[in-house]
Design an enzyme around this catalytic site. Structure first.
Site, PDB file in Angstrom:
ATOM      1  N   THR A   1       0.825  -1.211   0.000  1.00  0.00           N
ATOM      2  CA  THR A   1       0.000   0.000   0.000  1.00  0.00           C
ATOM      3  C   THR A   1       0.855   1.255   0.000  1.00  0.00           C
ATOM      4  O   THR A   1       0.605   2.201  -0.756  1.00  0.00           O
ATOM      5  CB  THR A   1      -0.918   0.005   1.227  1.00  0.00           C
TER       6      THR A   1
ATOM      7  N   GLY B   1     -13.553  12.559   7.889  1.00  0.00           N
ATOM      8  CA  GLY B   1     -12.424  12.166   8.724  1.00  0.00           C
ATOM      9  C   GLY B   1     -11.291  13.165   8.606  1.00  0.00           C
ATOM     10  O   GLY B   1     -10.740  13.354   7.524  1.00  0.00           O
TER      11      GLY B   1
ATOM     12  N   GLY C   1      -9.937   5.808   8.853  1.00  0.00           N
ATOM     13  CA  GLY C   1      -9.008   4.853   9.432  1.00  0.00           C
ATOM     14  C   GLY C   1      -8.743   3.680   8.518  1.00  0.00           C
ATOM     15  O   GLY C   1      -9.284   3.577   7.403  1.00  0.00           O
ATOM     16  N   ARG C   2      -7.904   2.791   8.994  1.00  0.00           N
ATOM     17  CA  ARG C   2      -7.565   1.574   8.262  1.00  0.00           C
ATOM     18  C   ARG C   2      -7.740   0.384   9.200  1.00  0.00           C
ATOM     19  O   ARG C   2      -7.617   0.505  10.419  1.00  0.00           O
ATOM     20  CB  ARG C   2      -6.121   1.632   7.744  1.00  0.00           C
TER      21      ARG C   2
ATOM     22  N   ASP D   1       1.047  -3.416   9.810  1.00  0.00           N
ATOM     23  CA  ASP D   1      -0.251  -2.870  10.197  1.00  0.00           C
ATOM     24  C   ASP D   1      -1.170  -3.866  10.880  1.00  0.00           C
ATOM     25  O   ASP D   1      -1.992  -3.474  11.716  1.00  0.00           O
ATOM     26  CB  ASP D   1      -0.970  -2.308   8.962  1.00  0.00           C
TER      27      ASP D   1
ATOM     28  N   HIS E   1      23.937  27.010  10.579  1.00  0.00           N
ATOM     29  CA  HIS E   1      23.161  28.251  10.441  1.00  0.00           C
ATOM     30  C   HIS E   1      23.297  28.752   9.004  1.00  0.00           C
ATOM     31  O   HIS E   1      24.375  28.728   8.433  1.00  0.00           O
ATOM     32  CB  HIS E   1      23.703  29.304  11.397  1.00  0.00           C
TER      33      HIS E   1
END
Length: 465
Positions: free
Chosen positions: A42, A183, A272-273, A312, A444
């Site tokens: 995915t 969402g 969501g998943r 996941d 910097h």
């Protein structure tokens, strides 16, 4: 068809699976990986990579629009910009193609055999793979399940022509005039912001009281402000109910409990998943679950000997780089090495405008440990490099223990802060104290200077604020 045997079988060639297989191959482990789609999963094919490509394309177009309107702070002007969305999508697809081919090449170089097809377990050591040429049986000493996740579909708003997931949003070749996003998590806001910059009229519907509800409120305020500047309508405390009878609008219940119609050419659902656990024959295995997810220990072992799970389908955080780290670790364990797993230094990044980064504990989470803490924040409005980039919104924040100054968490919100996530994660991984961060010389002018400045603030002697 002849049966195949191997020491390690990896099911799923997403970020976790392919990294696991490559590392195992490098270590001399006889490895087979099974994948029904293109390698990369995915994240590479329909998630992380293509979404970031489209976000960048949207940023570039927004700059042209700003210049054409005479609003560029840099004194730039431009003719009326024109968007060719199909061309942008083709560019995105080209990136995906290169990367998937690259993953396939890496697997081959590591000596990993790839089997294209859908795997189904017979038992904890054996799978059947539906390939183009028939069923292939594979037996393995150890198995890694890395099947990933899929978008959550709302029962009242099934995916179809008008209702799309994040995958469908990335495939659009025509810009929707009106886009409603259900969402306001990171997926919804990333894509919603991109479409707003490309020219869609975007409305976001969120059931909770604010956007990015899983992130702490200080980090999300600059994101909410930028959404308003882009003309994105955000409806919090609102619930998506159903499509209108003519299919041309989303019916919501607003914060006052009243029904409203939101006209939409496309409706993007990003609530969501969920772990992809169906269709693999997992019912043939005796695996303990943690809600919807497969339960694992600190070494990604499941409740069955020789069966590992990564990525996941093992729970939060559902992040590609977490899956990669798990995959590498499991490969080394299978090869006989000693490895452990610690998720304290996993960075989470939200590619909104501005970007949001969090590593380790938030202030509230740190306080919940019962220890006294020190915090220090440094605003990008006091950072020279941020000012030269034309975007000085946001800050860097450091959280540490008050007694020994051990850094517990680092967060930032601002333009391009995703690139600071490595420094933040490294500080926590190596057990840095505030003095270590403050004493490290940063170049910097760079935005990274806000990191030691925040540490100096926590120590009580900030220099530039």
């Amino acid at each position: 068809m002849k049966e195949l045997t191997c020491k390690l079988l990896v099911i799923g060639a997403g970020p976790g699976g392919y990294v696991c297989a490559i590392r195992a191959g490098q270590l001399g482990v006889d490895t087979i990986i099974v994948e029904a789609e293109k390698p990369g999963g995915t994240c590479l094919t329909v998630g992380c990579i293509p979404s970031k490509a489209m976000i960048h394309a949207a940023d570039e177009f927004a700059k042209l629009v700003e210049a054409a309107a005479g609003g560029s702070p840099f004194g730039l002007t431009a003719a009326d910009p024109v968007l060719d969305l199909a061309k942008a999508v083709a560019w995105k697809d080209g990136i995906v193609g290169k990367l998937t081919s690259g993953v396939a090449g890496l697997l081959k170089r590591a000596g990993v055999k790839t089997v294209a097809g859908w795997a189904r377990f017979r038992d904890g050591k054996t799978v059947e793979v539906e390939t183009e040429t028939g069923v292939q049986v594979i037996r393995a000493e150890a198995v890694v399940i890395a099947t990933g996740s899929v978008p959550v579909e709302l029962p009242s708003l099934p995916f179809g022509d008008r209702v799309i997931s994040s995958t469908g949003a990335l495939e659009l070749t025509e810009l929707p005039e009106r886009l409603v996003v259900v969402g306001a998590g990171y997926i919804g806001l990333e894509l919603g912001t991109a479409f707003a910059k490309l020219g869609s009229r975007v409305t976001v519907v969120e059931a909770e009281g604010r956007v990015l509800p899983l992130w702490d409120a200080d980090l999300t305020k600059p994101v909410a402000k930028r959404l308003a500047e882009l003309g994105v309508e955000v409806l919090t405390g609102a619930k998506a109910r159903r499509l209108s009878s003519d299919g041309a609008a989303l019916v919501i219940e607003d914060a006052e409990g009243e029904e409203r119609r939101l006209p939409a050419d496309k409706l993007l659902v990003t609530v969501g998943r969920r772990p992809l656990v169906d269709g693999w024959g997992l019912e043939e295995l005796d695996l303990d679950r943690d809600g919807r997810f497969i339960r694992i220990d600190e070494q990604c072992r499941t409740s069955m000997r020789g069966v590992y799970a990564i990525g996941d389908l093992t729970g939060e955080p559902m992040l590609a780089h977490r899956a990669m780290a798990q995959g590498e670790m499991v490969a080394e364990i299978v090869a006989g090495n000693r490895r452990g797993w610690d998720k304290r230094a996993i960075p989470a990044v939200c590619f909104t405008d501005p970007e949001v980064v969090s590593v380790g504990l938030s202030p509230d989470e740190a306080r919940a440990t019962g220890r006294e803490i020190k915090t220090g924040s440094f605003p990008f409005s006091a950072n020279g490099r941020a000012m030269t980039l034309g975007s000085d919104a946001g800050f860097v924040r450091v959280i540490a223990r008050a007694d020994n100054h051990l850094v517990l968490g680092i967060q930032a919100v601002g333009q391009g802060v995703a690139e600071l996530s490595a420094a933040f994660a490294l500080a926590i991984e190596m057990g840095a104290r505030i003095e270590d961060v403050a004493g490290t010389i940063h170049a910097h002018p760079t935005q990274s200077e806000a990191f030691p400045e925040a540490a100096l603030k926590a120590l009580g002697h900030a220099l530039h604020i």
